[in-house]
Design a protein around this motif. Structure first.
Motif, PDB file in Angstrom:
ATOM      1  N   GLU A 125       0.822  -1.215   0.000  1.00  0.00           N
ATOM      2  CA  GLU A 125       0.000   0.000   0.000  1.00  0.00           C
ATOM      3  C   GLU A 125       0.862   1.274   0.000  1.00  0.00           C
ATOM      4  O   GLU A 125       0.736   2.150   0.849  1.00  0.00           O
ATOM      5  CB  GLU A 125      -0.949   0.003   1.196  1.00  0.00           C
ATOM      6  N   GLU A 126       1.747   1.369  -1.000  1.00  0.00           N
ATOM      7  CA  GLU A 126       2.564   2.550  -1.244  1.00  0.00           C
ATOM      8  C   GLU A 126       3.596   2.813  -0.133  1.00  0.00           C
ATOM      9  O   GLU A 126       4.153   3.897  -0.035  1.00  0.00           O
ATOM     10  CB  GLU A 126       1.685   3.795  -1.429  1.00  0.00           C
ATOM     11  N   THR A 127       3.839   1.853   0.720  1.00  0.00           N
ATOM     12  CA  THR A 127       4.937   1.945   1.686  1.00  0.00           C
ATOM     13  C   THR A 127       5.910   0.821   1.378  1.00  0.00           C
ATOM     14  O   THR A 127       5.523  -0.232   0.846  1.00  0.00           O
ATOM     15  CB  THR A 127       4.439   1.813   3.119  1.00  0.00           C
ATOM     16  N   SER A 128       7.195   1.006   1.702  1.00  0.00           N
ATOM     17  CA  SER A 128       8.193   0.010   1.324  1.00  0.00           C
ATOM     18  C   SER A 128       9.158  -0.204   2.475  1.00  0.00           C
ATOM     19  O   SER A 128       9.153   0.497   3.497  1.00  0.00           O
ATOM     20  CB  SER A 128       8.931   0.470   0.067  1.00  0.00           C
ATOM     21  N   ALA A 129      10.057  -1.201   2.237  1.00  0.00           N
ATOM     22  CA  ALA A 129      11.113  -1.548   3.181  1.00  0.00           C
ATOM     23  C   ALA A 129      10.533  -1.818   4.569  1.00  0.00           C
ATOM     24  O   ALA A 129       9.548  -2.556   4.711  1.00  0.00           O
ATOM     25  CB  ALA A 129      12.174  -0.454   3.212  1.00  0.00           C
ATOM     26  N   LYS A 130      11.113  -1.220   5.597  1.00  0.00           N
ATOM     27  CA  LYS A 130      10.708  -1.513   6.969  1.00  0.00           C
ATOM     28  C   LYS A 130       9.249  -1.155   7.198  1.00  0.00           C
ATOM     29  O   LYS A 130       8.484  -1.949   7.776  1.00  0.00           O
ATOM     30  CB  LYS A 130      11.604  -0.745   7.938  1.00  0.00           C
ATOM     31  N   GLU A 131       8.851   0.057   6.753  1.00  0.00           N
ATOM     32  CA  GLU A 131       7.460   0.462   6.955  1.00  0.00           C
ATOM     33  C   GLU A 131       6.503  -0.483   6.228  1.00  0.00           C
ATOM     34  O   GLU A 131       5.419  -0.813   6.730  1.00  0.00           O
ATOM     35  CB  GLU A 131       7.258   1.894   6.470  1.00  0.00           C
ATOM     36  N   GLY A 132       6.879  -0.901   4.981  1.00  0.00           N
ATOM     37  CA  GLY A 132       6.020  -1.834   4.252  1.00  0.00           C
ATOM     38  C   GLY A 132       5.920  -3.168   4.954  1.00  0.00           C
ATOM     39  O   GLY A 132       4.835  -3.770   5.036  1.00  0.00           O
ATOM     40  N   LEU A 133       7.042  -3.682   5.487  1.00  0.00           N
ATOM     41  CA  LEU A 133       7.011  -4.956   6.197  1.00  0.00           C
ATOM     42  C   LEU A 133       6.158  -4.865   7.453  1.00  0.00           C
ATOM     43  O   LEU A 133       5.370  -5.764   7.778  1.00  0.00           O
ATOM     44  CB  LEU A 133       8.441  -5.385   6.538  1.00  0.00           C
ATOM     45  N   LEU A 134       6.284  -3.732   8.181  1.00  0.00           N
ATOM     46  CA  LEU A 134       5.488  -3.541   9.395  1.00  0.00           C
ATOM     47  C   LEU A 134       3.996  -3.469   9.057  1.00  0.00           C
ATOM     48  O   LEU A 134       3.158  -4.069   9.747  1.00  0.00           O
ATOM     49  CB  LEU A 134       5.939  -2.262  10.116  1.00  0.00           C
ATOM     50  N   LEU A 135       3.661  -2.716   7.988  1.00  0.00           N
ATOM     51  CA  LEU A 135       2.260  -2.609   7.589  1.00  0.00           C
ATOM     52  C   LEU A 135       1.708  -3.963   7.165  1.00  0.00           C
ATOM     53  O   LEU A 135       0.570  -4.323   7.476  1.00  0.00           O
ATOM     54  CB  LEU A 135       2.119  -1.600   6.440  1.00  0.00           C
ATOM     55  N   TRP A 136       2.522  -4.767   6.473  1.00  0.00           N
ATOM     56  CA  TRP A 136       2.084  -6.114   6.069  1.00  0.00           C
ATOM     57  C   TRP A 136       1.767  -6.967   7.298  1.00  0.00           C
ATOM     58  O   TRP A 136       0.759  -7.674   7.344  1.00  0.00           O
ATOM     59  CB  TRP A 136       3.188  -6.758   5.233  1.00  0.00           C
ATOM     60  N   ILE A 195       0.864  -5.506  16.599  1.00  0.00           N
ATOM     61  CA  ILE A 195       2.229  -5.312  16.080  1.00  0.00           C
ATOM     62  C   ILE A 195       2.445  -3.824  15.836  1.00  0.00           C
ATOM     63  O   ILE A 195       1.822  -3.233  14.946  1.00  0.00           O
ATOM     64  CB  ILE A 195       2.436  -6.105  14.780  1.00  0.00           C
ATOM     65  N   GLN A 196       3.345  -3.216  16.622  1.00  0.00           N
ATOM     66  CA  GLN A 196       3.662  -1.802  16.469  1.00  0.00           C
ATOM     67  C   GLN A 196       5.148  -1.581  16.160  1.00  0.00           C
ATOM     68  O   GLN A 196       5.550  -0.480  15.811  1.00  0.00           O
ATOM     69  CB  GLN A 196       3.310  -1.033  17.755  1.00  0.00           C
ATOM     70  N   SER A 251      11.557 -13.295   6.255  1.00  0.00           N
ATOM     71  CA  SER A 251      11.497 -14.644   5.692  1.00  0.00           C
ATOM     72  C   SER A 251      10.047 -15.118   5.588  1.00  0.00           C
ATOM     73  O   SER A 251       9.671 -15.807   4.635  1.00  0.00           O
ATOM     74  CB  SER A 251      12.313 -15.606   6.565  1.00  0.00           C
ATOM     75  N   PHE A 252       9.213 -14.761   6.586  1.00  0.00           N
ATOM     76  CA  PHE A 252       7.781 -15.094   6.506  1.00  0.00           C
ATOM     77  C   PHE A 252       7.119 -14.381   5.326  1.00  0.00           C
ATOM     78  O   PHE A 252       6.304 -14.950   4.615  1.00  0.00           O
ATOM     79  CB  PHE A 252       7.070 -14.708   7.810  1.00  0.00           C
ATOM     80  N   TYR A 253       7.460 -13.098   5.148  1.00  0.00           N
ATOM     81  CA  TYR A 253       6.863 -12.329   4.044  1.00  0.00           C
ATOM     82  C   TYR A 253       7.159 -12.996   2.702  1.00  0.00           C
ATOM     83  O   TYR A 253       6.283 -13.200   1.869  1.00  0.00           O
ATOM     84  CB  TYR A 253       7.402 -10.897   4.043  1.00  0.00           C
ATOM     85  N   HIS A 254       8.465 -13.355   2.493  1.00  0.00           N
ATOM     86  CA  HIS A 254       8.825 -13.955   1.214  1.00  0.00           C
ATOM     87  C   HIS A 254       8.227 -15.351   1.066  1.00  0.00           C
ATOM     88  O   HIS A 254       7.887 -15.767  -0.049  1.00  0.00           O
ATOM     89  CB  HIS A 254      10.350 -14.016   1.091  1.00  0.00           C
ATOM     90  N   ALA A 255       8.085 -16.064   2.166  1.00  0.00           N
ATOM     91  CA  ALA A 255       7.499 -17.400   2.087  1.00  0.00           C
ATOM     92  C   ALA A 255       6.033 -17.344   1.679  1.00  0.00           C
ATOM     93  O   ALA A 255       5.535 -18.215   0.953  1.00  0.00           O
ATOM     94  CB  ALA A 255       7.645 -18.114   3.433  1.00  0.00           C
ATOM     95  N   PHE A 256       5.318 -16.300   2.156  1.00  0.00           N
ATOM     96  CA  PHE A 256       3.876 -16.226   1.882  1.00  0.00           C
ATOM     97  C   PHE A 256       3.532 -15.372   0.676  1.00  0.00           C
ATOM     98  O   PHE A 256       2.362 -15.281   0.293  1.00  0.00           O
ATOM     99  CB  PHE A 256       3.136 -15.675   3.113  1.00  0.00           C
ATOM    100  N   SER A 257       4.516 -14.665   0.094  1.00  0.00           N
ATOM    101  CA  SER A 257       4.191 -13.792  -1.054  1.00  0.00           C
ATOM    102  C   SER A 257       3.680 -14.607  -2.232  1.00  0.00           C
ATOM    103  O   SER A 257       2.848 -14.154  -3.009  1.00  0.00           O
ATOM    104  CB  SER A 257       5.427 -12.998  -1.469  1.00  0.00           C
TER     105      SER A 257
END
Length: 894
Positions: free
Chosen positions: A149-160, A173-174, A251-257
């Motif tokens: 949703e137009e955020t990337s890197a750390k912020e994108g991972l946190l938002l995911w 999760i904050q 690693s979870f993000y890439h596993a579930f993408s």
């Protein structure tokens, strides 16, 4: 704390675009927190080994195993998929520094500017520099490309993480440290994507060790994510190391993408299959409705084409009543079905065009044009049948009148001829005296005069019989037999009369005198008697009239007849005077007269009796004419009553048809406003139906009164019915066109201004103002809009807008073509690519994969229609999704 590499912007990127930013700086003067260093060592080592094992190696000590730069270069090649410069194989320090520099230069070439990290420090085994370098690599290759949703890197991972764990209680999760200490966040991520692996309902927030170990074990066993953290380290640390947590969570993000891509692909396939299923159902509905309507037409036309006449008026009146029931009860629902069929066909074609499918071609003989042709044949037969019924009723009415007239004239003639043959065959002249002979001769002359007077009646009888034969009278044989008998008898009377005349003439010389008075009486009484018989026949004759002018003509003729009665009475008095003169002579001169007048059978009593009969029939004729005049006046009232309504309804229908045409061509307000206006317009038209029904009632009264013409109006009930049906069909079709335009606008994202522009362009080139453009006008329109058209290109475009090759372009087809120029639609390649994602990049797909990714009904739909895959890499149960995807867009019927 230890200092980290600072990630600066590359020179070629915009100044305001942050390539990657590190939250904490590496500080050379401070030592790593022992707990964090332990977590980073374990996490980074496990992360590196998860990639190095793909190359068949691994590391044990992160700062020692990367000192010679060989495994560092190998790690970068594995995670980037690119080849680095050839490494140095020497064992000297200079060789190791060269290899590490090649690795650092490769990292810098990916847009990362390394600050405070040098090759010498890595070669020397500096732990914090080595860990900082590995963190830089993780950020660049594992976290940087994450985008949510137009955020990337750390912020994108946190938002995911926040989006995926939002539905779970006790998970908030904050950040990437304390939010994960209880282990529920890891368990929620696994359960969200693979709910069968963890029973989330049995987990407790107060048991973090169990939660963490459960998540780590499940991830390592089922998700191929190595165990990068220890539950004891996380629970025993007040604030777990953020970088270690981020590395493990990535690693979870890439596993579930991959699962997310499969979900998107499955949604696309579901959408395409749903559209295809709906279209197939619409096609089946159209085929059935078309078949039923054509079958009804096929059954009805032979009934309407049956021209077998009936012999009686009652039977023909029943046929007419059956036909009225057909027009009132049976046909109107079929008119509605035909209109609905056209609406369904247009809606289906619109949906097919919007979903980028080929136009629907009904089965042979079930095109809209075929149905219209069959309907035209039905109405042609219907019109001919109604005309035939009315003509047959007129014919039977005429036949009944002629048959009755034939019977009356035949009866009168037969009564007159009765005994005439016997009289003519008498040989009484042979023994008669001279006076008797002369009397017989005079009598015969009088008979000849009477015979000549009856010649007209015989000719009339023959003419009536001939007309009955020409009109195909059902009882013609008996009429012909009776007519032949009369003619034969008439010929016989003529022959006998001639024979007796010759006999009397032969004996005329023997006759000396004859009583002139008797002769005069006979001569004057015979035509007068014939006149009276004719008058009685005329006064009793039935008459048929259809207009008030005709009855007025009969009344005038009757008044003229009554005006002749005084003269006729004078003639009667004169004839009776002759008889009185004879009596006076007999009495005066004592003449011995035996028998009756030898020259005629007419006597004064008969003359008086017939005269009295004529006088009696005159007032009866007056009454009959008065009653018929009243009936014709009522018929005239019915004509005017019907005409007054028809002369209003007919122009009203024409005006409404013209107004609908103008509404469909003009552009006032939005499509919804036009649709609302048209529906209100349709309601006002439907509210007019009672007036049509009232007119139908008046028309039925006219038909029951056997009124066949109406000079007060040019409109017939057939004209009104056809106009009314066309009006209802036109308003329904116009509403359907607006609805289809709304469908096109919503599906293609067309604005109201664009629709108005399309309508203005279409109206400009619709030169005939018929709501359609011919091919030349359409080509001129395209050229005016900037299209560079060759013959092949124009033929291609015409095949899109005119799939039935009728040589015309409707406004709906024009909108579909213009919207297709800018709108994005699903294609066979896109569907094929989606199936390939579900198949894991294989050229075939298995039934289990379809059932896992698609809803049950659509999975079964695909399996029923996919052919077995026969490629070289085929396995048992492999299905060919490529040909299936092509068929979805190549043929409407799989």
């Amino acid at each position: 704390m230890y200092s980290t590499a600072r990630l600066d912007n590359m020179d070629q990127y915009d100044d305001d675009t942050v390539y990657m930013q590190q939250e904490d700086d590496w500080d050379r003067d401070m030592l790593l927190d022992p707990a964090w260093e332990k977590q980073q060592r374990k996490t980074f080592t496990a992360w590196c080994n998860s990639h190095l094992r793909k190359a068949g190696t691994q590391i044990e000590n992160i700062e020692e195993d990367f000192r010679d730069g060989l495994k560092l270069m190998l790690l970068l090649e594995v995670i980037s998929g690119e080849r680095l410069a050839k490494p140095e194989r020497g064992k000297m320090r200079v060789h190791k520094i060269s290899n590490v520099n090649k690795a650092l230069n490769f990292i810098a070439s990916k847009g990362v500017k390394l600050v405070s990290i040098g090759a010498e420090e890595i070669v020397d085994g500096n732990a914090k520099m080595t860990l900082g370098m590995i963190w830089t690599i993780i950020l660049r290759f594992a976290i940087q490309d994450i985008s949510v949703e137009e955020t990337s890197a750390k912020e994108g991972l946190l938002l995911w993480c926040q989006r995926k764990t939002a539905p779970y209680k006790n998970v908030n999760i904050q950040n990437f440290h304390i939010s994960w200490k209880d282990g529920l966040g890891f368990c929620a991520l696994i359960h969200r994507h693979r709910p069968e692996l963890i029973d989330y309902g049995k987990l407790r927030k107060d048991d973090p060790m169990t939660n963490l170990n459960t998540a780590f074990d499940v991830a390592e066993k089922y998700l191929d994510i190595p165990k990068m953290l220890d539950a004891e380290d996380i629970v025993g640390t007040a604030r777990p190391d953020e970088k270690a947590i981020m590395t493990y969570v990535s690693s979870f993000y890439h596993a579930f993408s991959g699962a997310q891509k499969a979900e998107t692909a499955a949604n696309r396939i579901c959408k395409v299959l749903a559209v295809n299923q709906e279209n197939e159902q619409l096609m089946e509905d159209y085929e059935k409705l078309a078949s039923d309507l054509l079958e009804w037409i096929r059954r009805t036309i032979p009934w309407l084409e049956n021209r077998m006449p009936e012999n009686t008026m009652q039977a023909m009146q029943q046929k007419l009543e059956d036909f009225r029931d057909y027009r009132r009860l049976h046909k109107p629902p079929k008119v509605q079905e035909k209109c609905q069929l056209e609406i369904n066909f247009n809606t289906l074609q619109t949906k097919l065009r919007l979903s980028n499918r080929p136009a629907f071609m009904p089965s042979e003989g079930k095109m809209v044009s075929d149905i219209n042709n069959a309907w035209g044949n039905l109405e042609g037969a219907e019109k001919g049948y109604e005309e035939w019924l009315l003509n047959e009723i007129r014919r039977l009415e005429r036949l009944d009148h002629l048959a009755e007239k034939f019977r009356q004239k035949a009866a009168i003639h037969e009564a007159w001829t009765e005994g005439k043959e016997e009289m003519l065959q008498k040989r009484d002249y042979e023994t008669a005296t001279l006076s008797e002979i002369k009397a017989l001769l005079k009598k015969h002359e009088a008979f000849e005069s009477d015979l000549a007077a009856h010649q007209d009646r015989v000719e009339q009888i023959a003419a009536i019989a001939q007309e009955l034969n020409e009109l195909d009278y059902y009882d013609s044989p008996s009429v012909n037999a009776r007519c032949q008998q009369i003619c034969d008898q008439w010929d016989s009377l003529g022959a006998l009369t001639q024979k007796r005349s010759e006999a009397l003439q032969r004996t005329e010389k023997l006759l000396e005198t004859i009583d002139q008075l008797y002769l005069e009486f006979a001569k004057r009484a015979a035509p007068f008697n014939n006149w009276m018989e004719g008058a009685m026949e005329d006064l009793q004759d039935t008459f048929i009239v259809h207009t008030i002018e005709e009855i007025q003509g009969l009344s005038t003729a009757h008044e003229q007849f009554k005006a002749t009665l005084p003269e006729a009475d004078k003639e009667r008095q004169a004839i009776l005077g002759i008889h009185n003169e004879i009596a006076k002579i007999v009495q005066t001169y004592h003449v011995n007269i035996t028998g009756t007048n030898p020259y005629t059978t007419i006597n004064p009593q008969e003359v008086n009796a017939k005269w009295d009969k004529v006088r009696q029939l005159v007032p009866q004729r007056d009454q009959a004419l008065i009653e018929e005049h009243a009936r014709q006046q009522n018929n005239e009232r019915l004509r005017r009553q019907f005409a007054n309504q028809a002369n209003v309804i007919g122009p009203w229908i024409q005006t409404k048809m013209e107004e609908i045409g103008r509404i469909s061509m003009e552009m006032h307000g939005t499509l919804e406003d036009q649709l609302t206006h048209l529906r209100q317009y349709e309601k006002s038209i439907v509210n007019y139906k009672p007036k049509i029904d009232q007119l139908e009632g008046d028309h039925q009264l006219i038909q029951e009164a056997l009124i066949f013409d109406n000079k007060h109006t040019k409109y017939t009930m057939e004209h009104i019915r056809v106009g009314w049906e066309q009006l209802l069909t036109t308003i329904a079709r116009t509403i359907n066109e607006i609805e289809n335009q709304i469908l096109t606008r919503d599906a293609k994202g067309i604005s109201q201004d664009q629709l108005n522009e399309f309508r203005a362009s279409f109206n400009h080139f619709d030169r005939k103002r018929t709501g359609i453009m011919d091919a030349e006008d359409f080509k001129t329109c395209l050229i005016s809009m900037g299209y560079n058209l060759g013959e092949n290109e124009f033929s291609r475009i015409m095949s899109i807008v005119d799939p039935n090759r009728m040589g015309i372009v409707t406004f709906q087809a024009f909108i579909d073509f213009m919207s297709r120029e800018t709108a994005d639609t699903d294609t066979a390649d896109q569907v094929m690519a989606s199936f390939k994602v579900l198949a894991g990049d294989k050229n075939y797909i298995l039934a289990d994969e379809l059932r896992r990714e698609l809803p049950p009904d659509q999975a079964e739909y695909c399996m029923a229609r996919m052919a077995p895959y026969t490629g070289p890499d085929a396995v048992p149960g492999a299905l060919d999704y490529m040909s299936f995807s092509t068929a979805l867009y190549g043929e409407s019927d799989l």
